[in-house]
Design a protein around this motif. Structure first.
Motif, PDB file in Angstrom:
ATOM      1  N   LEU A 188       0.828  -1.215   0.000  1.00  0.00           N
ATOM      2  CA  LEU A 188       0.000   0.000   0.000  1.00  0.00           C
ATOM      3  C   LEU A 188       0.859   1.261   0.000  1.00  0.00           C
ATOM      4  N   ALA A 189       1.955   1.226   0.757  1.00  0.00           N
ATOM      5  CA  ALA A 189       2.845   2.392   0.780  1.00  0.00           C
ATOM      6  C   ALA A 189       3.466   2.636  -0.586  1.00  0.00           C
ATOM      7  N   LEU A 190       3.888   1.557  -1.252  1.00  0.00           N
ATOM      8  CA  LEU A 190       4.436   1.707  -2.600  1.00  0.00           C
ATOM      9  C   LEU A 190       3.356   2.162  -3.583  1.00  0.00           C
ATOM     10  N   GLY A 191       2.140   1.630  -3.390  1.00  0.00           N
ATOM     11  CA  GLY A 191       1.046   2.037  -4.264  1.00  0.00           C
ATOM     12  C   GLY A 191       0.680   3.494  -4.093  1.00  0.00           C
ATOM     13  N   ARG A 192       0.784   4.001  -2.874  1.00  0.00           N
ATOM     14  CA  ARG A 192       0.451   5.412  -2.649  1.00  0.00           C
ATOM     15  C   ARG A 192       1.488   6.340  -3.280  1.00  0.00           C
ATOM     16  N   MET A 225      -7.466   5.560  -1.115  1.00  0.00           N
ATOM     17  CA  MET A 225      -8.834   5.292  -0.648  1.00  0.00           C
ATOM     18  C   MET A 225      -8.843   4.186   0.394  1.00  0.00           C
ATOM     19  N   PHE A 226      -8.092   3.122   0.155  1.00  0.00           N
ATOM     20  CA  PHE A 226      -8.043   2.015   1.119  1.00  0.00           C
ATOM     21  C   PHE A 226      -7.465   2.488   2.448  1.00  0.00           C
ATOM     22  N   ILE A 227      -6.346   3.181   2.401  1.00  0.00           N
ATOM     23  CA  ILE A 227      -5.676   3.612   3.638  1.00  0.00           C
ATOM     24  C   ILE A 227      -6.555   4.569   4.426  1.00  0.00           C
ATOM     25  N   ASN A 263       3.252   6.283  -9.658  1.00  0.00           N
ATOM     26  CA  ASN A 263       2.950   7.297 -10.667  1.00  0.00           C
ATOM     27  C   ASN A 263       1.692   6.961 -11.462  1.00  0.00           C
ATOM     28  N   LEU A 264       1.170   5.746 -11.270  1.00  0.00           N
ATOM     29  CA  LEU A 264      -0.057   5.353 -11.958  1.00  0.00           C
ATOM     30  C   LEU A 264      -1.260   5.873 -11.180  1.00  0.00           C
ATOM     31  N   PRO A 265      -2.081   6.722 -11.748  1.00  0.00           N
ATOM     32  CA  PRO A 265      -3.195   7.345 -11.011  1.00  0.00           C
ATOM     33  C   PRO A 265      -4.169   6.344 -10.399  1.00  0.00           C
ATOM     34  N   VAL A 266      -4.460   5.253 -11.135  1.00  0.00           N
ATOM     35  CA  VAL A 266      -5.435   4.290 -10.625  1.00  0.00           C
ATOM     36  C   VAL A 266      -4.910   3.604  -9.366  1.00  0.00           C
ATOM     37  N   ILE A 267      -3.670   3.109  -9.418  1.00  0.00           N
ATOM     38  CA  ILE A 267      -3.086   2.431  -8.261  1.00  0.00           C
ATOM     39  C   ILE A 267      -2.946   3.391  -7.085  1.00  0.00           C
ATOM     40  N   LYS A 268      -2.495   4.603  -7.355  1.00  0.00           N
ATOM     41  CA  LYS A 268      -2.329   5.582  -6.286  1.00  0.00           C
ATOM     42  C   LYS A 268      -3.668   5.938  -5.640  1.00  0.00           C
ATOM     43  N   ALA A 299      -3.312  -0.667   7.105  1.00  0.00           N
ATOM     44  CA  ALA A 299      -3.485   0.739   6.731  1.00  0.00           C
ATOM     45  C   ALA A 299      -2.555   1.640   7.533  1.00  0.00           C
ATOM     46  N   TYR A 300      -2.385   1.359   8.814  1.00  0.00           N
ATOM     47  CA  TYR A 300      -1.479   2.158   9.644  1.00  0.00           C
ATOM     48  C   TYR A 300      -0.022   1.880   9.295  1.00  0.00           C
ATOM     49  N   LEU A 301       0.298   0.622   9.045  1.00  0.00           N
ATOM     50  CA  LEU A 301       1.673   0.296   8.674  1.00  0.00           C
ATOM     51  C   LEU A 301       2.050   0.925   7.334  1.00  0.00           C
ATOM     52  N   ALA A 302       1.090   1.083   6.450  1.00  0.00           N
ATOM     53  CA  ALA A 302       1.382   1.704   5.158  1.00  0.00           C
ATOM     54  C   ALA A 302       1.891   3.126   5.345  1.00  0.00           C
ATOM     55  N   GLU A 303       1.308   3.865   6.254  1.00  0.00           N
ATOM     56  CA  GLU A 303       1.769   5.228   6.504  1.00  0.00           C
ATOM     57  C   GLU A 303       3.129   5.247   7.187  1.00  0.00           C
ATOM     58  N   VAL A 304       3.382   4.270   8.048  1.00  0.00           N
ATOM     59  CA  VAL A 304       4.698   4.187   8.688  1.00  0.00           C
ATOM     60  C   VAL A 304       5.774   3.924   7.644  1.00  0.00           C
TER      61      VAL A 304
END
Length: 376
Positions: free
Chosen positions: A188-192, A205-207, A195-200, A252-257
């Motif tokens: 999720l962190a890499l997806g956020r 939205m998930f996080i 550069n691809l708008p859909v993945i980002k 979701a929290y780990l993604a931000e970390v």
């Protein structure tokens, strides 16, 4: 012509004098750490007074006047008696195994032993064979543990998850949540940052959705609302629903970390990976992620500790974890007494403290071992 006289120069070395008694030893340590300033001196005195006021009553309740051996709660009801540890010992099987059949509890014990045998060398950084060890722990062990705990094949008696409970369920939810949420959080962190708008957009939205909802609400949704969306006649195991909810919530929290660790790296690291001809995934796996994860070890372990403590919330959806077994046992009339419930909660708090403190100390140990890149 001036003749210099050297009569004042010593021909023998003066004997070494001992250091002042107020700057070395225990007295020196106290002066430096406890009484270095008037403010520190005041705080030290207040701290000592607090210990003098709190420690004796706690000692009397937990040890001095506690009841360690008894057949029922009559001894614990004596006036002046402290904690009823005999009640804990009498109900220890229920606290560990829940409603798991007593004649089948050896299967749970085998899972405990296998888990310890596999996780200790995995956490021992100097031992070789980490790849094989990781495959055994993350792939083979969950399958073996599920077969042993659930049964129904190889001649093992079937034990539904409704009969699992106690510390067993707490460890299952905690370890599964930790193991599953970390890779999901990294993705999720890499997806956020993609550069691809859909993945980002999907990652954001998930996080944001899972971070905006309390874990209690997630568990209620997984336990009550999810069965409404599945086909008629299809049922999803309650424990599995809780595992999915806890894992996704923590991810979701780990993604931000992890995203914080990725942003903390200088841009030169990304440029160096590109200059070496590495593609996106190789640069992430070999250069970027190892450095980013090393920077955010405290945050990751903090999320793990919070997840392990939040496992107690599954009791609100009818899962008998450690805290729920303690709470339900407090109504046992055989051990009814003024300190029965308090002793049970103290026992549960001690168990949670042991696991959380162990994770914290291992985090500090890992930080020191991996802090080689910043030494001068």
């Amino acid at each position: 012509m001036v003749v210099q006289s050297f009569n004042y120069v010593r021909t023998e070395m003066e004997a070494e004098a001992p250091a002042p008694g107020t700057s070395v030893g225990f007295v020196g340590w106290m002066r430096k750490n406890l009484f270095s300033t008037p403010g520190n001196s005041l705080l030290t005195v207040l701290g000592v007074l607090l210990l003098v006021w709190a420690v004796p009553p706690l000692y009397n309740f937990l040890i001095g006047k506690a009841v360690f051996i008894a057949e029922n709660g009559e001894t614990c009801r004596v006036e002046g008696a402290g904690a009823c540890w005999a009640f804990i010992w009498a109900r220890i099987n229920f606290f560990i195994y829940g409603f798991y059949p007593m004649e089948e509890q050896w299967r749970v014990n085998i899972c405990f032993v296998l888990g310890i045998i596999l996780i200790v060398p995995l956490l021992w950084l100097d031992l070789p064979g980490k790849v094989l060890n990781a495959i055994l722990f993350f792939v083979i062990y969950p399958i073996v543990a599920f077969i042993l705990l659930n049964g129904g094949i190889f001649g093992l008696q079937s034990v539904p998850t409704e009969n699992w409970g106690g510390l067993t369920v707490t460890l299952i939810i905690g370890i599964t949540g930790i193991v599953v949420s970390l890779p999901i959080g990294i993705v999720l962190a890499l997806g956020r940052q993609s550069n691809l708008p859909v993945i980002k957009t999907l990652s954001i939205m998930f996080i944001e959705l899972w971070r905006a909802v309390p874990l209690i609400t997630v568990l209620f949704m997984a336990s009550v609302m999810l069965p409404l969306f599945v086909p008629t006649g299809m049922t999803v195991d309650k424990l599995l629903r809780a595992l999915v909810g806890v894992s996704l919530f923590s991810a979701a929290y780990l993604a931000e970390v992890v995203r914080g660790g990725l942003q903390a790296l200088p841009r030169g690291q990304y440029e160096a990976a590109s200059a070496m001809g590495l593609n996106y995934w190789k640069s992430m796996l070999l250069i970027i992620l190892p450095q980013a994860l090393k920077h955010v070890i405290p945050g990751i372990v903090n999320s793990f500790i919070a997840l392990f403590k939040d496992t107690s919330l599954v009791s609100i959806v009818g899962i008998f974890d450690l805290l729920q077994t303690v709470q339900s046992s407090s109504s046992d009339l055989k051990w009814a007494g003024p300190h029965q419930a308090i002793t049970g909660y103290i026992f549960a708090a001690m168990v949670f403290w042991i696991f959380c403190f162990s994770m914290s100390r291992y985090s500090i140990f890992t930080e020191r071992r991996l802090d080689t890149g910043h030494k001068r």
